[in-house]
Design a protein around this motif. Structure first.
Motif, PDB file in Angstrom:
ATOM      1  N   ILE A 218      -7.987   9.857  -0.555  1.00 22.02           N
ATOM      2  CA  ILE A 218      -7.300   9.132  -1.611  1.00 22.02           C
ATOM      3  C   ILE A 218      -7.472   7.625  -1.371  1.00 22.02           C
ATOM      4  O   ILE A 218      -7.908   7.209  -0.292  1.00 22.02           O
ATOM      5  CB  ILE A 218      -5.801   9.501  -1.672  1.00 22.02           C
ATOM      6  CG1 ILE A 218      -5.099   9.184  -0.338  1.00 22.02           C
ATOM      7  CG2 ILE A 218      -5.628  10.968  -2.036  1.00 22.02           C
ATOM      8  CD1 ILE A 218      -3.599   9.438  -0.346  1.00 22.02           C
ATOM      9  N   THR A 219      -7.118   6.831  -2.360  1.00 25.14           N
ATOM     10  CA  THR A 219      -7.242   5.379  -2.217  1.00 25.14           C
ATOM     11  C   THR A 219      -5.965   4.812  -1.603  1.00 25.14           C
ATOM     12  O   THR A 219      -4.918   5.457  -1.585  1.00 25.14           O
ATOM     13  CB  THR A 219      -7.475   4.717  -3.579  1.00 25.14           C
ATOM     14  OG1 THR A 219      -6.332   4.939  -4.417  1.00 25.14           O
ATOM     15  CG2 THR A 219      -8.727   5.280  -4.254  1.00 25.14           C
ATOM     16  N   LYS A 220      -6.055   3.588  -1.136  1.00 26.56           N
ATOM     17  CA  LYS A 220      -4.883   2.927  -0.566  1.00 26.56           C
ATOM     18  C   LYS A 220      -3.780   2.752  -1.594  1.00 26.56           C
ATOM     19  O   LYS A 220      -2.592   2.741  -1.256  1.00 26.56           O
ATOM     20  CB  LYS A 220      -5.296   1.569   0.013  1.00 26.56           C
ATOM     21  CG  LYS A 220      -6.198   1.679   1.233  1.00 26.56           C
ATOM     22  CD  LYS A 220      -6.576   0.305   1.770  1.00 26.56           C
ATOM     23  CE  LYS A 220      -7.475   0.427   2.992  1.00 26.56           C
ATOM     24  NZ  LYS A 220      -7.883  -0.898   3.520  1.00 26.56           N
ATOM     25  N   GLU A 221      -4.160   2.628  -2.866  1.00 28.11           N
ATOM     26  CA  GLU A 221      -3.170   2.478  -3.939  1.00 28.11           C
ATOM     27  C   GLU A 221      -2.301   3.716  -4.082  1.00 28.11           C
ATOM     28  O   GLU A 221      -1.180   3.637  -4.615  1.00 28.11           O
ATOM     29  CB  GLU A 221      -3.870   2.192  -5.272  1.00 28.11           C
ATOM     30  CG  GLU A 221      -4.499   0.821  -5.375  1.00 28.11           C
ATOM     31  CD  GLU A 221      -5.805   0.689  -4.602  1.00 28.11           C
ATOM     32  OE1 GLU A 221      -6.244  -0.452  -4.372  1.00 28.11           O
ATOM     33  OE2 GLU A 221      -6.373   1.725  -4.205  1.00 28.11           O
ATOM     34  N   ALA A 222      -2.778   4.869  -3.609  1.00 30.38           N
ATOM     35  CA  ALA A 222      -2.031   6.126  -3.739  1.00 30.38           C
ATOM     36  C   ALA A 222      -1.026   6.327  -2.621  1.00 30.38           C
ATOM     37  O   ALA A 222      -0.215   7.262  -2.657  1.00 30.38           O
ATOM     38  CB  ALA A 222      -3.010   7.300  -3.769  1.00 30.38           C
ATOM     39  N   VAL A 223      -1.064   5.470  -1.605  1.00 29.41           N
ATOM     40  CA  VAL A 223      -0.199   5.629  -0.431  1.00 29.41           C
ATOM     41  C   VAL A 223       1.177   5.028  -0.719  1.00 29.41           C
ATOM     42  O   VAL A 223       1.305   3.831  -0.959  1.00 29.41           O
ATOM     43  CB  VAL A 223      -0.821   4.947   0.802  1.00 29.41           C
ATOM     44  CG1 VAL A 223       0.086   5.131   2.016  1.00 29.41           C
ATOM     45  CG2 VAL A 223      -2.210   5.526   1.083  1.00 29.41           C
ATOM     46  N   LYS A 224       2.197   5.853  -0.694  1.00 31.56           N
ATOM     47  CA  LYS A 224       3.553   5.396  -1.006  1.00 31.56           C
ATOM     48  C   LYS A 224       4.021   4.370   0.031  1.00 31.56           C
ATOM     49  O   LYS A 224       4.046   4.658   1.229  1.00 31.56           O
ATOM     50  CB  LYS A 224       4.523   6.578  -1.024  1.00 31.56           C
ATOM     51  CG  LYS A 224       4.273   7.572  -2.149  1.00 31.56           C
ATOM     52  CD  LYS A 224       5.270   8.717  -2.096  1.00 31.56           C
ATOM     53  CE  LYS A 224       5.039   9.728  -3.201  1.00 31.56           C
ATOM     54  NZ  LYS A 224       5.993  10.871  -3.120  1.00 31.56           N
ATOM     55  N   GLY A 225       4.371   3.188  -0.448  1.00 33.81           N
ATOM     56  CA  GLY A 225       4.873   2.140   0.439  1.00 33.81           C
ATOM     57  C   GLY A 225       3.861   1.662   1.457  1.00 33.81           C
ATOM     58  O   GLY A 225       4.218   0.946   2.403  1.00 33.81           O
ATOM     59  N   GLY A 226       2.595   2.049   1.286  1.00 34.01           N
ATOM     60  CA  GLY A 226       1.564   1.654   2.234  1.00 34.01           C
ATOM     61  C   GLY A 226       1.703   2.289   3.604  1.00 34.01           C
ATOM     62  O   GLY A 226       1.088   1.831   4.577  1.00 34.01           O
ATOM     63  N   LYS A 227       2.501   3.372   3.698  1.00 34.30           N
ATOM     64  CA  LYS A 227       2.794   3.977   4.993  1.00 34.30           C
ATOM     65  C   LYS A 227       1.996   5.268   5.195  1.00 34.30           C
ATOM     66  O   LYS A 227       2.078   6.193   4.394  1.00 34.30           O
ATOM     67  CB  LYS A 227       4.291   4.261   5.114  1.00 34.30           C
ATOM     68  CG  LYS A 227       5.142   2.994   5.114  1.00 34.30           C
ATOM     69  CD  LYS A 227       6.623   3.318   5.260  1.00 34.30           C
ATOM     70  CE  LYS A 227       7.453   2.045   5.286  1.00 34.30           C
ATOM     71  NZ  LYS A 227       8.908   2.322   5.406  1.00 34.30           N
TER      72      LYS A 227
END
Length: 232
Positions: free
Chosen positions: A68-77
């Motif tokens: 997945i892309t970094k944009e899909a990571v909730k809260g960047g965690k």
């Protein structure tokens, strides 16, 4: 076994400390980013693990089939590197050690060591002990639309914390068994002989029995723990 017995007698003659999952680990649930948002899936770089990864590539993983892309990571965690994903819904009783920062789908619960245990526990030891946790999960499920693990009981499951020298010795032994099993599987795939298949199944049963025996510890009593802490 004699080497392990000697270490236990020397290093923890009164039994091994046990702590619960919720005491040792930070637990988090996996998730699936919205599949309708192409920005979450196009040219992804973040490893996102599913059951297919374990089935196709084994139980110690450094990359995933799908990303997945970094944009899909909730809260960047992210889930941290060197943590465990264990299936707690749908296909229950499977786990893997993930060696890179990652995420997983919602079928998995992540187990990451709390900082206070980082110097006391080897994650490869946790990986092997999770085979026993797998068995517990398969026996402790609830059913609604699909099977899921009793998460209250899951978080109270007790892990042993033997001295690091014992953990490392057990890991070394089980690594050797795992390597031998993999070599036999490769030979079976090359030869396609029924005799090898029977030998592999017997080896697996022997390995599982030996692994479970190696990972069986007498738990230190509360009274002994109090003595060790100067409270008795």
């Amino acid at each position: 076994m004699s080497r392990i017995d000697a270490l236990i007698a020397e290093l923890c003659p009164d039994g091994v400390e046990f702590q619960t999952v919720k005491e040792i680990f930070v637990t988090k649930n996996g998730y699936t980013p919205s599949t309708t948002n192409k920005d979450y899936w196009t040219d992804g770089t973040v490893p996102w693990f599913r059951m297919e990864d374990i089935r196709e590539n084994g139980r110690i993983l450094g990359d995933s089939i799908q990303k997945i892309t970094k944009e899909a990571v909730k809260g960047g965690k992210y889930f941290p590197a060197n943590s465990i994903i264990i299936a707690t819904s749908a296909t229950i009783g499977e786990h893997a050690l993930i060696t890179v920062p990652h995420l997983s789908n919602q079928r998995f619960t992540s187990l990451a060591l709390k900082s206070e245990f980082a110097s006391r526990i080897e994650m490869k030891f946790v990986y092997y002990y999770c085979f026993l946790l797998d068995d517990w999960c398969r026996k402790n499920t609830t059913t609604s639309s699909f099977a899921s693990v009793d998460m209250s009981g899951f978080k109270d499951f007790r892990f042993p914390i033997p001295p690091l020298e014992i953990q490392r010795e057990i890991v070394a032994i089980l690594d050797r068994f795992t390597k031998l099993e993999a070599e036999l599987e490769a030979e079976l795939e090359a030869e396609l002989e029924a005799e090898l298949e029977a030998e592999l199944e017997a080896r697996r049963r022997q390995y599982q029995h030996y692994r479970d025996t190696l990972l069986s510890f007498a738990e230190r009593t509360d009274s002994q723990a109090s003595k060790d802490n100067g409270l008795g």
